[in-house]
Design a protein around this motif. Structure first.
Motif, mmCIF file in Angstrom:
data_model
loop_
_atom_site.group_PDB
_atom_site.id
_atom_site.type_symbol
_atom_site.label_atom_id
_atom_site.label_comp_id
_atom_site.label_asym_id
_atom_site.label_seq_id
_atom_site.Cartn_x
_atom_site.Cartn_y
_atom_site.Cartn_z
ATOM 1 N N MET A 183 0.722 1.564 7.807
ATOM 2 C CA MET A 183 -0.304 1.157 6.863
ATOM 3 C C MET A 183 -0.086 -0.327 6.557
ATOM 4 O O MET A 183 1.030 -0.758 6.310
ATOM 5 C CB MET A 183 -0.212 2.002 5.588
ATOM 6 C CG MET A 183 -1.227 1.641 4.574
ATOM 7 S SD MET A 183 -1.378 2.691 3.083
ATOM 8 C CE MET A 183 -0.207 3.958 3.216
ATOM 9 N N SER A 184 -1.162 -1.084 6.559
ATOM 10 C CA SER A 184 -1.037 -2.517 6.302
ATOM 11 C C SER A 184 -0.703 -2.777 4.834
ATOM 12 O O SER A 184 -0.936 -1.939 3.965
ATOM 13 C CB SER A 184 -2.332 -3.227 6.684
ATOM 14 O OG SER A 184 -3.310 -3.050 5.680
ATOM 15 N N ASN A 185 -0.145 -3.960 4.597
ATOM 16 C CA ASN A 185 0.224 -4.341 3.231
ATOM 17 C C ASN A 185 -0.994 -4.421 2.320
ATOM 18 O O ASN A 185 -0.905 -4.089 1.138
ATOM 19 C CB ASN A 185 0.963 -5.676 3.232
ATOM 20 C CG ASN A 185 2.379 -5.532 3.746
ATOM 21 O OD1 ASN A 185 2.935 -4.435 3.749
ATOM 22 N ND2 ASN A 185 2.963 -6.630 4.177
ATOM 23 N N LYS A 186 -2.132 -4.863 2.854
ATOM 24 C CA LYS A 186 -3.346 -4.982 2.032
ATOM 25 C C LYS A 186 -3.862 -3.614 1.598
ATOM 26 O O LYS A 186 -4.279 -3.437 0.458
ATOM 27 C CB LYS A 186 -4.426 -5.753 2.782
ATOM 28 C CG LYS A 186 -4.095 -7.213 2.972
ATOM 29 C CD LYS A 186 -5.204 -7.944 3.665
ATOM 30 C CE LYS A 186 -4.746 -9.327 4.022
ATOM 31 N NZ LYS A 186 -5.341 -10.356 3.260
ATOM 32 N N ILE A 187 -3.807 -2.652 2.497
ATOM 33 C CA ILE A 187 -4.249 -1.299 2.150
ATOM 34 C C ILE A 187 -3.280 -0.681 1.148
ATOM 35 O O ILE A 187 -3.704 -0.063 0.166
ATOM 36 C CB ILE A 187 -4.380 -0.415 3.407
ATOM 37 C CG1 ILE A 187 -5.525 -0.927 4.286
ATOM 38 C CG2 ILE A 187 -4.598 1.044 3.034
ATOM 39 C CD1 ILE A 187 -5.630 -0.249 5.634
ATOM 40 N N ALA A 188 -1.977 -0.859 1.377
ATOM 41 C CA ALA A 188 -0.978 -0.326 0.445
ATOM 42 C C ALA A 188 -1.147 -0.951 -0.940
ATOM 43 O O ALA A 188 -1.078 -0.246 -1.957
ATOM 44 C CB ALA A 188 0.428 -0.579 0.976
ATOM 45 N N GLU A 189 -1.400 -2.254 -0.971
ATOM 46 C CA GLU A 189 -1.605 -2.938 -2.254
ATOM 47 C C GLU A 189 -2.847 -2.401 -2.955
ATOM 48 O O GLU A 189 -2.827 -2.147 -4.167
ATOM 49 C CB GLU A 189 -1.735 -4.443 -2.012
ATOM 50 C CG GLU A 189 -1.890 -5.255 -3.280
ATOM 51 C CD GLU A 189 -2.021 -6.732 -2.984
ATOM 52 O OE1 GLU A 189 -1.086 -7.470 -3.332
ATOM 53 O OE2 GLU A 189 -3.049 -7.127 -2.399
ATOM 54 N N PHE A 190 -3.924 -2.197 -2.200
ATOM 55 C CA PHE A 190 -5.156 -1.646 -2.773
ATOM 56 C C PHE A 190 -4.903 -0.250 -3.342
ATOM 57 O O PHE A 190 -5.336 0.056 -4.455
ATOM 58 C CB PHE A 190 -6.264 -1.601 -1.714
ATOM 59 C CG PHE A 190 -7.529 -0.965 -2.202
ATOM 60 C CD1 PHE A 190 -8.407 -1.677 -3.010
ATOM 61 C CD2 PHE A 190 -7.847 0.343 -1.864
ATOM 62 C CE1 PHE A 190 -9.583 -1.084 -3.469
ATOM 63 C CE2 PHE A 190 -9.015 0.940 -2.320
ATOM 64 C CZ PHE A 190 -9.887 0.218 -3.122
ATOM 65 N N LEU A 191 -4.183 0.578 -2.595
ATOM 66 C CA LEU A 191 -3.896 1.936 -3.067
ATOM 67 C C LEU A 191 -2.996 1.928 -4.299
ATOM 68 O O LEU A 191 -3.205 2.723 -5.223
ATOM 69 C CB LEU A 191 -3.283 2.772 -1.939
ATOM 70 C CG LEU A 191 -4.225 3.075 -0.769
ATOM 71 C CD1 LEU A 191 -3.476 3.796 0.350
ATOM 72 C CD2 LEU A 191 -5.431 3.864 -1.218
ATOM 73 N N ARG A 192 -2.011 1.050 -4.331
ATOM 74 C CA ARG A 192 -1.154 0.929 -5.522
ATOM 75 C C ARG A 192 -1.992 0.496 -6.728
ATOM 76 O O ARG A 192 -1.823 1.022 -7.834
ATOM 77 C CB ARG A 192 -0.019 -0.061 -5.283
ATOM 78 C CG ARG A 192 1.087 0.467 -4.415
ATOM 79 C CD ARG A 192 2.321 -0.426 -4.431
ATOM 80 N NE ARG A 192 2.043 -1.810 -4.101
ATOM 81 C CZ ARG A 192 2.110 -2.336 -2.876
ATOM 82 N NH1 ARG A 192 2.438 -1.572 -1.840
ATOM 83 N NH2 ARG A 192 1.847 -3.615 -2.690
ATOM 84 N N ALA A 193 -2.895 -0.460 -6.508
ATOM 85 C CA ALA A 193 -3.759 -0.926 -7.601
ATOM 86 C C ALA A 193 -4.663 0.199 -8.096
ATOM 87 O O ALA A 193 -4.917 0.316 -9.303
ATOM 88 C CB ALA A 193 -4.586 -2.124 -7.149
ATOM 89 N N GLN A 194 -5.141 1.040 -7.183
ATOM 90 C CA GLN A 194 -5.983 2.162 -7.589
ATOM 91 C C GLN A 194 -5.188 3.205 -8.361
ATOM 92 O O GLN A 194 -5.685 3.783 -9.328
ATOM 93 C CB GLN A 194 -6.677 2.784 -6.377
ATOM 94 C CG GLN A 194 -7.629 1.835 -5.660
ATOM 95 C CD GLN A 194 -8.490 1.026 -6.599
ATOM 96 O OE1 GLN A 194 -9.229 1.567 -7.422
ATOM 97 N NE2 GLN A 194 -8.406 -0.290 -6.508
ATOM 98 N N LEU A 195 -3.934 3.434 -7.949
ATOM 99 C CA LEU A 195 -3.077 4.367 -8.688
ATOM 100 C C LEU A 195 -2.777 3.809 -10.079
ATOM 101 O O LEU A 195 -2.814 4.543 -11.064
ATOM 102 C CB LEU A 195 -1.779 4.642 -7.927
ATOM 103 C CG LEU A 195 -0.820 5.631 -8.593
ATOM 104 C CD1 LEU A 195 -1.500 6.983 -8.843
ATOM 105 C CD2 LEU A 195 0.425 5.810 -7.744
ATOM 106 N N SER A 196 -2.523 2.518 -10.152
ATOM 107 C CA SER A 196 -2.309 1.871 -11.450
ATOM 108 C C SER A 196 -3.543 2.007 -12.328
ATOM 109 O O SER A 196 -3.443 2.322 -13.522
ATOM 110 C CB SER A 196 -1.976 0.389 -11.250
ATOM 111 O OG SER A 196 -1.959 -0.285 -12.482
ATOM 112 N N ALA A 197 -4.705 1.775 -11.738
ATOM 113 C CA ALA A 197 -5.954 1.918 -12.486
ATOM 114 C C ALA A 197 -6.140 3.360 -12.951
ATOM 115 O O ALA A 197 -6.604 3.614 -14.069
ATOM 116 C CB ALA A 197 -7.136 1.480 -11.629
#
Length: 128
Positions: A1-15
């Motif tokens: 998984m790319s870093n950008k996708i992982a970052e997006f998913l982490r941000a969504q979990l945070s949200a």
């Protein structure tokens, strides 16, 4: 998984975590304290934002090189805009159109979080 996708998913979990905090407080304010839906949103949105900021800074965007103060004033601007957009949307859905308060909250949260919050947090608040 790319870093950008992982970052997006982490941000969504945070949200999501911030949103669940927000939703719990919103429901408490509306149903137990009998505050209006828009006012309940202001209270719950403010407290949920604190949770979201901390998770985003230290985990989602791992953006600790910039001072907290520099990020915090930007985050506050985003949160104020977000709360304003959400309160306005909730006002129309609940007070004007008579929609259910929880459905209205969830719909508005989803739209504002994905379009407004994520974009500004990624490219402005927590920009590296």
């Amino acid at each position: 998984m790319s870093n950008k996708i992982a970052e997006f998913l982490r941000a969504q979990l945070s949200a999501f975590i911030g949103g669940m905090t927000d939703l719990g407080i919103y429901t408490f304010c509306y149903k137990i304290l009998h505050l209006s839906a828009p006012l309940s949103n202001v209270v719950s949105g403010s407290l949920g934002a604190i949770v979201n900021f901390l998770i985003n800074r230290y985990w989602s965007f791992n953006s600790t090189e910039t001072s907290v103060g520099c990020q915090l004033w930007k985050f506050v601007i985003v949160v104020l805009g977000s709360i304003m957009l959400k309160s306005l949307g909730i006002h129309y859905f609940v007070d004007v159109w008579g929609w259910h308060f929880l459905f209205s909250k969830l719909l508005v949260e989803l739209i504002v979080s994905l379009v407004f919050n994520f974009t500004l947090q990624k490219f402005w608040v927590f920009k590296k």
